[in-house]
Design a protein around this motif. Structure first.
Motif, PDB file in Angstrom:
ATOM      1  N   VAL A  71      -2.513 -14.937  -6.298  1.00 29.06           N
ATOM      2  CA  VAL A  71      -1.146 -14.507  -6.845  1.00 29.06           C
ATOM      3  C   VAL A  71      -1.558 -13.042  -7.726  1.00 29.06           C
ATOM      4  N   LEU A  72      -2.431 -13.263  -8.472  1.00 35.10           N
ATOM      5  CA  LEU A  72      -2.747 -11.915  -9.255  1.00 35.10           C
ATOM      6  C   LEU A  72      -3.314 -10.763  -8.504  1.00 35.10           C
ATOM      7  N   TRP A  73      -3.968 -11.293  -7.650  1.00 34.10           N
ATOM      8  CA  TRP A  73      -4.534 -10.230  -6.586  1.00 34.10           C
ATOM      9  C   TRP A  73      -3.342  -9.579  -5.817  1.00 34.10           C
ATOM     10  N   LEU A  74      -2.344 -10.201  -5.304  1.00 34.82           N
ATOM     11  CA  LEU A  74      -1.389  -9.754  -4.574  1.00 34.82           C
ATOM     12  C   LEU A  74      -0.282  -8.860  -5.410  1.00 34.82           C
ATOM     13  N   LEU A  75      -0.061  -9.362  -6.627  1.00 30.02           N
ATOM     14  CA  LEU A  75       0.634  -8.487  -7.407  1.00 30.02           C
ATOM     15  C   LEU A  75       0.054  -7.339  -7.556  1.00 30.02           C
ATOM     16  N   VAL A  76      -1.383  -7.159  -7.760  1.00 32.56           N
ATOM     17  CA  VAL A  76      -2.034  -5.994  -7.927  1.00 32.56           C
ATOM     18  C   VAL A  76      -1.932  -4.932  -6.821  1.00 32.56           C
ATOM     19  N   VAL A  77      -1.966  -5.839  -5.486  1.00 34.04           N
ATOM     20  CA  VAL A  77      -1.598  -5.102  -4.387  1.00 34.04           C
ATOM     21  C   VAL A  77      -0.245  -4.208  -4.474  1.00 34.04           C
ATOM     22  N   ALA A  78       0.677  -5.002  -4.833  1.00 31.95           N
ATOM     23  CA  ALA A  78       2.188  -4.589  -4.837  1.00 31.95           C
ATOM     24  C   ALA A  78       2.222  -3.270  -5.703  1.00 31.95           C
ATOM     25  N   LEU A  79       1.515  -3.576  -6.925  1.00 30.39           N
ATOM     26  CA  LEU A  79       1.637  -2.492  -7.957  1.00 30.39           C
ATOM     27  C   LEU A  79       0.718  -1.121  -7.399  1.00 30.39           C
ATOM     28  N   ALA A  80      -0.260  -1.449  -6.841  1.00 31.58           N
ATOM     29  CA  ALA A  80      -1.060  -0.346  -6.086  1.00 31.58           C
ATOM     30  C   ALA A  80      -0.236   0.254  -5.223  1.00 31.58           C
ATOM     31  N   VAL A  81       0.518  -0.318  -4.365  1.00 32.27           N
ATOM     32  CA  VAL A  81       1.322   0.229  -3.508  1.00 32.27           C
ATOM     33  C   VAL A  81       2.490   1.021  -3.831  1.00 32.27           C
ATOM     34  N   VAL A  82       2.998   0.666  -5.034  1.00 24.27           N
ATOM     35  CA  VAL A  82       4.241   1.312  -5.563  1.00 24.27           C
ATOM     36  C   VAL A  82       3.672   2.533  -6.106  1.00 24.27           C
ATOM     37  N   ALA A  83       2.576   2.363  -7.096  1.00 27.73           N
ATOM     38  CA  ALA A  83       1.818   3.536  -7.593  1.00 27.73           C
ATOM     39  C   ALA A  83       1.598   4.547  -6.846  1.00 27.73           C
ATOM     40  N   THR A  84       1.045   4.194  -5.570  1.00 26.38           N
ATOM     41  CA  THR A  84       0.479   5.341  -4.581  1.00 26.38           C
ATOM     42  C   THR A  84       1.793   5.764  -3.985  1.00 26.38           C
ATOM     43  N   VAL A  85       2.774   4.977  -3.531  1.00 30.80           N
ATOM     44  CA  VAL A  85       3.900   5.674  -2.813  1.00 30.80           C
ATOM     45  C   VAL A  85       4.662   6.635  -3.350  1.00 30.80           C
ATOM     46  N   PHE A  86       4.968   6.248  -4.742  1.00 31.74           N
ATOM     47  CA  PHE A  86       5.592   7.154  -5.677  1.00 31.74           C
ATOM     48  C   PHE A  86       4.916   8.119  -6.544  1.00 31.74           C
ATOM     49  N   LEU A  87       3.672   7.758  -6.863  1.00 28.20           N
ATOM     50  CA  LEU A  87       3.080   8.762  -8.005  1.00 28.20           C
ATOM     51  C   LEU A  87       1.693   9.177  -7.462  1.00 28.20           C
ATOM     52  N   SER A  88       1.516   8.966  -6.194  1.00 25.73           N
ATOM     53  CA  SER A  88       0.284   9.579  -5.528  1.00 25.73           C
ATOM     54  C   SER A  88      -0.902   8.949  -5.341  1.00 25.73           C
ATOM     55  N   LEU A  89      -1.752   9.048  -4.681  1.00 29.57           N
ATOM     56  CA  LEU A  89      -2.914   8.269  -4.465  1.00 29.57           C
ATOM     57  C   LEU A  89      -4.002   8.475  -5.517  1.00 29.57           C
ATOM     58  N   ASP A  90      -3.894   9.786  -6.265  1.00 30.45           N
ATOM     59  CA  ASP A  90      -4.931   9.733  -7.308  1.00 30.45           C
ATOM     60  C   ASP A  90      -4.391   8.835  -8.571  1.00 30.45           C
ATOM     61  N   THR A  91      -3.118   8.468  -9.059  1.00 30.47           N
ATOM     62  CA  THR A  91      -2.708   7.952 -10.034  1.00 30.47           C
ATOM     63  C   THR A  91      -3.369   6.416  -9.630  1.00 30.47           C
ATOM     64  N   THR A  92      -3.347   5.842  -8.386  1.00 32.10           N
ATOM     65  CA  THR A  92      -3.874   4.775  -8.372  1.00 32.10           C
ATOM     66  C   THR A  92      -5.210   4.587  -8.416  1.00 32.10           C
ATOM     67  N   ALA A  93      -6.193   5.431  -7.867  1.00 32.35           N
ATOM     68  CA  ALA A  93      -7.504   5.663  -7.841  1.00 32.35           C
ATOM     69  C   ALA A  93      -8.106   5.922  -9.127  1.00 32.35           C
ATOM     70  N   VAL A  94      -7.362   6.624 -10.057  1.00 32.93           N
ATOM     71  CA  VAL A  94      -7.920   7.001 -11.188  1.00 32.93           C
ATOM     72  C   VAL A  94      -7.318   6.385 -12.584  1.00 32.93           C
ATOM     73  N   LEU A  95      -6.006   6.026 -12.629  1.00 27.21           N
ATOM     74  CA  LEU A  95      -5.486   5.328 -13.752  1.00 27.21           C
ATOM     75  C   LEU A  95      -5.311   4.016 -13.613  1.00 27.21           C
ATOM     76  N   LEU A  96      -4.895   3.424 -12.236  1.00 27.06           N
ATOM     77  CA  LEU A  96      -4.554   2.127 -12.197  1.00 27.06           C
ATOM     78  C   LEU A  96      -5.987   1.195 -12.160  1.00 27.06           C
ATOM     79  N   THR A  97      -7.120   1.906 -11.419  1.00 27.81           N
ATOM     80  CA  THR A  97      -8.338   1.304 -11.388  1.00 27.81           C
ATOM     81  C   THR A  97      -8.786   0.664 -12.754  1.00 27.81           C
TER      82      THR A  97
END
Length: 380
Positions: A71-97
């Motif tokens: 469940v935690l991993w799937l929630l991270v999936v959802a967070l990564a998708v939202v961050a990527t879709v709205f704030l760009s892939l670099d936000t997910t790769a650099v700040l969310l990682t």
């Protein structure tokens, strides 16, 4: 360094006449708003991270996981998708990682599936909206599409871009993402007012980006508001390093150098390799060409090189699938991968490139093929 050299080359090309002045002016008129959005969105993401927004969200995800790793991993999936879709892939790769890696470690989990989730979804998940990826912004501008028109075109491919990497990680790392979740102490917020205020600004920004306004406008407003808030509550977080100078300089240099190549017949030379039709096989050929070129030289120059051969909306969609979702395999396929690896190294996470590249090759091939098929079926 590379960006500076490209700018120097572009100046030489312009002064020698190899790059026509009119072409350079066209590039500037086309890209100023796009680059302004990139700068503003990066500042927003950096200031939000400094304000503890991502840490607070990750802490809430841990509480919402119901004691299950999956469940935690799937929630991270959802967070990564939202961050990527709205704030760009670099936000997910650099700040969310780093946030999700540290969160996983804090609960005694293997950090690898969480790190793979952020980088694969940063690339494959960056297909839905223009602001998800710099290539999307360029394509939407070329096609004259707003955010929702672009999403209507790209939605079938975007769905595939999320499902395939999630399925691969779920199967490959099934032991790591299963079992009970060890509890972790909740981390107190350093400055609740700062985090809450920054969170409200970011939450307001997301719908504004798809409201029909030019995306640079709400992004600049959000960056300004966050800058004022951080200046009051945490002034030490403000620095010139918040601005993505290297990315902007690199992009400007690439725009001008590739434009010079187009002025001297690049499109004519590439046309026999990518074709002109919109059948499934023709679209797959174009997407595969974009993916191969992206993994060879980086996704932005790959897009710029092939864009004039993909002006039909469906062909443009296929090209974006190739240069976004297909740009996974080599470390230099996208700048996000290099920045992601730099963050992992700083966190002491070991990554074996041969294993990463082999797994990413599977994800890229399957994602590109199925995404192009989805486009063909949805837009016959």
């Amino acid at each position: 360094m590379a960006g500076g050299l490209l700018i120097l080359v572009a100046v030489i090309l312009l002064s020698s006449g190899l790059l026509p002045v009119a072409s350079a002016v066209d590039v500037a008129e086309r890209t100023w708003s796009i680059l302004l959005f990139v700068v503003a969105a990066t500042v927003v993401a950096e200031l939000a991270a400094a304000a503890g927004v991502f840490d607070a969200v990750a802490d809430r995800l841990g509480k919402a996981a119901a004691g299950r790793v999956v469940v935690l991993w799937l929630l991270v999936v959802a967070l990564a998708v939202v961050a990527t879709v709205f704030l760009s892939l670099d936000t997910t790769a650099v700040l969310l990682t780093p946030v999700v890696v540290l969160m996983a470690r804090g609960r005694g989990l293997n950090a690898l599936p969480f790190a793979l989730t952020t980088i694969w979804l940063a690339n494959t998940g960056s297909l839905l909206f223009p602001m998800s990826n710099l290539t999307n912004l360029l394509a939407a501008h070329t096609l004259g599409l707003d955010a929702w028109e672009f999403a209507a075109l790209m939605a079938p491919a975007a769905i595939v871009g999320v499902l395939v990497p999630v399925a691969v990680i779920g199967v490959w790392q099934r032991r790591a993402v299963s079992g009970p979740l060890a509890p972790a102490e909740s981390q107190p917020l350093e400055d609740r007012t700062l985090t809450l205020g920054a969170g409200i600004i970011v939450a307001a920004l997301l719908p504004a980006l798809v409201s029909g306004l030019p995306v640079w406008l709400p992004a600049c407003v959000a960056a300004l508001l966050l800058g004022v808030l951080v200046a009051v509550r945490k002034p030490a977080a403000l620095s010139w390093s918040l601005f993505p100078w290297q990315i902007v300089v690199l992009a400007v240099g690439l725009f001008l150098v590739v434009e010079t190549a187009h002025a001297h017949g690049l499109s004519d030379g590439a046309a026999p390799f990518v074709g002109q039709r919109t059948s499934f096989l023709a679209l797959l050929r174009l997407a595969a060409s974009g993916a191969l070129l992206a993994n060879g030289i980086d996704n932005l120059p790959a897009y710029l090189a092939l864009e004039p051969l993909a002006l039909d909306p469906l062909r443009m969609a296929a090209l974006l699938v190739g240069v976004n979702a297909g740009a996974l395999v080599t470390p230099w396929a996208s700048l996000a991968i290099l920045l992601w690896h730099e963050r992992l190294t700083g966190l002491g996470v070991r990554l074996r490139w041969p294993i990463y590249m082999a797994a990413s090759l599977v994800v890229a091939v399957v994602t590109v093929t199925l995404a192009v098929a989805a486009l063909s079926l949805a837009h016959p």
